[in-house]
Design a protein around this motif. Structure first.
Motif, PDB file in Angstrom:
ATOM      1  N   THR A 182       0.457  -1.100   0.109  1.00 27.92           N
ATOM      2  CA  THR A 182       0.091  -0.010   0.032  1.00 27.92           C
ATOM      3  C   THR A 182       0.953   1.198   0.063  1.00 27.92           C
ATOM      4  OG1 THR A 182      -1.743  -1.176   1.488  1.00 27.92           O
ATOM      5  CG2 THR A 182      -1.909   1.179   0.882  1.00 27.92           C
ATOM      6  N   LYS A 183       1.589   1.007   0.744  1.00 29.96           N
ATOM      7  CA  LYS A 183       2.992   2.664   0.804  1.00 29.96           C
ATOM      8  C   LYS A 183       3.378   3.235  -0.505  1.00 29.96           C
ATOM      9  CE  LYS A 183       6.532   4.151   3.288  1.00 29.96           C
ATOM     10  NZ  LYS A 183       8.333   4.327   4.647  1.00 29.96           N
ATOM     11  N   ILE A 184       4.349   1.708  -1.141  1.00 26.83           N
ATOM     12  CA  ILE A 184       4.369   1.834  -2.613  1.00 26.83           C
ATOM     13  C   ILE A 184       3.376   2.173  -3.110  1.00 26.83           C
ATOM     14  CG2 ILE A 184       5.548   0.523  -4.442  1.00 26.83           C
ATOM     15  CD1 ILE A 184       6.392  -1.462  -2.249  1.00 26.83           C
ATOM     16  N   LEU A 185       2.575   2.261  -3.285  1.00 23.04           N
ATOM     17  CA  LEU A 185       1.359   2.251  -4.321  1.00 23.04           C
ATOM     18  C   LEU A 185       0.962   3.996  -4.084  1.00 23.04           C
ATOM     19  CD1 LEU A 185      -0.548  -0.182  -5.138  1.00 23.04           C
ATOM     20  CD2 LEU A 185       0.598  -0.014  -6.539  1.00 23.04           C
ATOM     21  N   SER A 186       0.789   3.873  -2.855  1.00 24.11           N
ATOM     22  CA  SER A 186       0.269   5.673  -2.158  1.00 24.11           C
ATOM     23  C   SER A 186       1.648   6.599  -2.925  1.00 24.11           C
ATOM     24  CB  SER A 186       0.211   5.539  -0.968  1.00 24.11           C
ATOM     25  OG  SER A 186      -1.106   4.793  -0.263  1.00 24.11           O
ATOM     26  N   GLN A 187       3.351   6.192  -2.794  1.00 22.70           N
ATOM     27  CA  GLN A 187       3.313   6.961  -2.842  1.00 22.70           C
ATOM     28  C   GLN A 187       4.189   7.525  -4.523  1.00 22.70           C
ATOM     29  OE1 GLN A 187       7.791   5.385  -0.851  1.00 22.70           O
ATOM     30  NE2 GLN A 187       6.691   6.418   1.064  1.00 22.70           N
ATOM     31  N   ALA A 188       3.954   6.435  -5.214  1.00 23.39           N
ATOM     32  CA  ALA A 188       3.672   6.423  -6.488  1.00 23.39           C
ATOM     33  C   ALA A 188       2.591   7.011  -7.307  1.00 23.39           C
ATOM     34  CB  ALA A 188       4.014   4.732  -7.236  1.00 23.39           C
ATOM     35  N   ILE A 209       0.875   3.200 -14.930  1.00 27.27           N
ATOM     36  CA  ILE A 209       1.985   2.395 -14.250  1.00 27.27           C
ATOM     37  C   ILE A 209       0.946   1.365 -13.452  1.00 27.27           C
ATOM     38  CG2 ILE A 209       3.306   1.953 -12.180  1.00 27.27           C
ATOM     39  CD1 ILE A 209       4.399   5.472 -13.028  1.00 27.27           C
ATOM     40  N   GLU A 210       0.175   1.656 -12.632  1.00 31.37           N
ATOM     41  CA  GLU A 210      -1.329   0.634 -11.446  1.00 31.37           C
ATOM     42  C   GLU A 210      -1.747  -0.593 -12.921  1.00 31.37           C
ATOM     43  OE1 GLU A 210      -5.032   0.400  -8.946  1.00 31.37           O
ATOM     44  OE2 GLU A 210      -4.414   2.726  -9.954  1.00 31.37           O
ATOM     45  N   LYS A 211      -2.169   0.464 -14.152  1.00 34.88           N
ATOM     46  CA  LYS A 211      -1.932  -0.760 -15.083  1.00 34.88           C
ATOM     47  C   LYS A 211      -0.825  -1.828 -15.593  1.00 34.88           C
ATOM     48  CE  LYS A 211      -3.841  -1.645 -19.848  1.00 34.88           C
ATOM     49  NZ  LYS A 211      -3.915  -0.970 -20.933  1.00 34.88           N
ATOM     50  N   LEU A 212       0.314  -1.539 -15.834  1.00 32.31           N
ATOM     51  CA  LEU A 212       1.871  -1.751 -15.418  1.00 32.31           C
ATOM     52  C   LEU A 212       1.352  -3.015 -14.477  1.00 32.31           C
ATOM     53  CD1 LEU A 212       4.530  -0.487 -16.748  1.00 32.31           C
ATOM     54  CD2 LEU A 212       3.305  -1.940 -18.622  1.00 32.31           C
ATOM     55  N   ILE A 213       1.290  -3.131 -13.191  1.00 30.04           N
ATOM     56  CA  ILE A 213       1.848  -3.638 -11.737  1.00 30.04           C
ATOM     57  C   ILE A 213      -0.079  -4.356 -12.114  1.00 30.04           C
ATOM     58  CG2 ILE A 213       1.202  -3.114  -9.363  1.00 30.04           C
ATOM     59  CD1 ILE A 213       2.309  -0.315  -9.076  1.00 30.04           C
ATOM     60  N   ALA A 214      -0.356  -3.954 -12.379  1.00 36.45           N
ATOM     61  CA  ALA A 214      -2.327  -4.842 -11.850  1.00 36.45           C
ATOM     62  C   ALA A 214      -1.993  -6.169 -13.101  1.00 36.45           C
ATOM     63  CB  ALA A 214      -4.059  -3.951 -12.388  1.00 36.45           C
ATOM     64  N   THR A 215      -1.253  -6.374 -14.221  1.00 35.32           N
ATOM     65  CA  THR A 215      -1.015  -6.810 -15.610  1.00 35.32           C
ATOM     66  C   THR A 215      -0.064  -7.822 -14.656  1.00 35.32           C
ATOM     67  OG1 THR A 215      -1.617  -5.868 -16.944  1.00 35.32           O
ATOM     68  CG2 THR A 215      -0.523  -7.404 -17.539  1.00 35.32           C
TER      69      THR A 215
END
Length: 195
Positions: free
Chosen positions: A88-94, A122-128
């Protein structure tokens, strides 16, 4: 059971207060439903889910985006083995432009390439890359046990709520129960002393 119910009430008040402080007076019931559903589906305890959801809502100022990001964080957590708080922290910071933590996710992009992308890209890349990891973890034996534990905790909370309600409405209520417990303790103490 009563203590579990008390903790459930305290968690609900923390969520409600956090959402109201952000101006989401209408969102508590929906957020409660979402967190309960995720808890049952994943076996991840509300004690971890709720603070992560609140953090994401505070950062994004949107409960809808927070839900999407929490779903991604759950997949990242399951796929990498890191705890949900760290994911969560990584995504929040991103989300706010601090991309340093993304290195831990091995996305195969340089910092310059990451910097050229929007958070949604970026979130789409992570989600994939981590798609389905949370479901796979929940469907595993350990995940099934975690989900069973969640169900047992929720049953305990319901029982505790029913006990509190019935004690509050019965003649004498909590005071009468306390007197009975004190009397039982005296009786047991006397039995042990006289043996």
């Amino acid at each position: 059971a009563v203590a579990a119910y008390g903790e459930q009430i305290a968690e609900a008040k923390r969520l409600d207060t956090a959402l109201r402080n952000l101006g989401f007076n209408y969102a508590t019931a929906e957020a409660e439903g979402y967190i309960d559903a995720v808890e049952k589906a994943t076996g991840v305890n509300r004690d971890v889910l709720q603070p992560s959801f609140i953090q994401l809502t505070q950062v994004t100022r949107s409960t809808t985006i927070a839900q999407s990001m929490l779903n991604t964080a759950l997949d990242v957590s399951a796929g990498t083995g890191m705890d949900l708080v760290s994911a969560t922290k990584i995504l929040s910071q991103a989300y706010v432009g601090n991309l340093k933590g993304l290195r831990q996710l091995n996305l195969g992009l340089t910092q310059a390439e990451l910097a050229s992308k929007s958070y949604l890209e970026i979130e789409k890349l992570i989600a994939t890359q981590y798609a389905g990891q949370s479901k796979n973890a929940a469907d595993s034996y350990a995940g099934s046990i975690a989900r069973l534990k969640i169900a047992a905790e929720q049953a305990s909370e319901q029982i505790g709520g029913a006990l509190v309600t019935s004690l509050g409405t019965s003649a004498g209520g909590m005071d009468k129960l306390i007197d009975k417990v004190d009397g039982a303790a005296d009786s047991i103490s006397g039995l042990i002393t006289n043996t």
